[in-house]
Design an enzyme around this catalytic site. Sequence first.
Site, PDB file in Angstrom:
ATOM      1  N   SER A 208       0.839  -1.192   0.000  1.00 49.92           N
ATOM      2  CA  SER A 208       0.000   0.000   0.000  1.00 49.92           C
ATOM      3  C   SER A 208       0.883   1.255   0.000  1.00 49.92           C
ATOM      4  CB  SER A 208      -0.964  -0.041   1.190  1.00 49.92           C
ATOM      5  OG  SER A 208      -1.993   0.905   1.050  1.00 49.92           O
ATOM      6  N   GLU A 342      -9.013  -5.334  -4.568  1.00 52.33           N
ATOM      7  CA  GLU A 342      -8.483  -4.323  -3.644  1.00 52.33           C
ATOM      8  C   GLU A 342      -9.616  -3.478  -3.056  1.00 52.33           C
ATOM      9  OE1 GLU A 342      -5.249  -3.815  -2.853  1.00 52.33           O
ATOM     10  OE2 GLU A 342      -4.028  -4.570  -4.513  1.00 52.33           O
TER      11      GLU A 342
END
Length: 557
Positions: A208, A342
């Site tokens: 991330s 995601e």
Amino acid sequence: MVTVGSYLSKNCRSIHKLATMNNPVVTVKQGKVRGSTLSLVDGSSCYSFKGVPYAQPPIGLLRFKAPESPQKWQGIYEATKHGPSCPQIPSPMSSIGEEDENCLFLNIYTKTLEPTSKLPVMVYIHGGAYMSGCGDSEMYGPDFLLQHDVILVTINYRLEVFGFLCLNTREVPGNAGLKDQVAALEWVNKNINQFGGDPDNVTIIGESAGASAVTYHMLSPMSKGLFHKVIAQSGTCIDDWSIQRDSVARAIRCSKLLGKETEDVNEILNYFRSLPSKDIVGLTLKSRIEDEKYRGLSIFFAPVVEQKFEGLQSFLTEEPLDILLSGKYNKVPLLIGYNSAEGLFMLMLQLKKAALYNKHVKYLVPREIALKLNEDKMIEFGEKIKKFYVGEKGFGEETAREIIDFQTDMHFIYNTHRFVNFYRASNQPIFTYRFNYETDLNAIKNLIDTPCKGASHADDLFYLFCNNVNKKAYQERDNLKQIVFKFTKMWTNFAKVSNPTPDQSLGVTWHPTSTGKEYMRLEEPLSFGACPELGRVTFWNQLYCDGGATHMPRSSL
């Protein structure tokens, strides 16, 4: 014949060896450091050194500034517990203990302390939107990775305002949090051999915001030579959410929010330095302008393109895309990819905003394109996006799957493809993947009540690191142990030899991508082939093209 003297001598050596194993002492550049032993989930053990300072405490006049080199200490530094984390707002992804601005610490896990061992080193940079998280073993336990003869280093760095305030001045040019990471890598370079590691074989790995950070290090001259391979999971430095714009205007708004109205950046700096840390935590959401409340992800204290100042080393002085296209970056092997769904972790929030997005489609347009469009064009582009994903149905419960795909594509998939496409000019091996495991280890997805298929953002972390969330399921299920072993075997193989499958032991060959379209499908069974989202990637590429943004050549799709 055994004499009393030889018996005592032999047993004293054994006792000393046992004591050394339980309380290992290593000499680093700053002095001696004492660690402990840690029992791992497979029954083995490792040496653990927690809370080792890699820079001076960034407090007082050092608040917001680049980190200073660590000072030497007298005696033995006790490294048996984690150091404090940077002050931050609570996050469901982080189990944060003590918080303090004195937070520049790292943790080392190794099964050997022989300097001649030369084990590959994996330095993990945590995610958390640049505003939360830490490197503690409560979330990032070393158990799974240390099955494969590597050393794991995890770090804390400054977050949000502490790490990413930018006043465009010599004192606060920005990117302090990324410079913290550089300082940690410098410390590893100078000291890791004392822990059995190879300073010439360091892989930086991030997820991330951590993934965007490791790809920033690929572009920064400040990081040159400090790492040799990169693993980027679910993020790049060319994502909308990974760069800060209008940093001084944001600082002015924050100052006003905290009680001081001024546009003088030196006054703002002095005022911010006078405040207790608790007062400047959580300013990201409070400082949003109207557009930022609805467009994209709420990550605004982030890396920034710095102004140049004579005699001052900068982390980043050009736009990331410009550097990537110029070829003037650190050329290293890259393993990069994303999770198949995601956007799952954003589903609940997006459903709450569905009516707004159905009415105000302009907010569907990414910031990078929106900056180039007038209001009418933005609405036109928003209608295109809405039609592509949900047609006439609109966003809502009925189109949850399409909402997940939209968020996944806009925030992760397209820019992963775009980054890979441009980085192919480096002639370095690039290994691309699509993570699609769905098991009891998918901690994030399992929290969300949805029948939608796929792996959520951050689900991959629970296959890489052992923690209290996944430990019980892992211990009870042999199939999960096998999946984790395969997954971590590929990651550590890459760290060792720049190839996740150097032999046939996993029953599959992961080829470096030659066109940017081939992906390893991380699922049961493992397979290598075309990326299933190419149609959606093509849509976004055309949108970027039509919007005047940097895009991939059509011939590459």
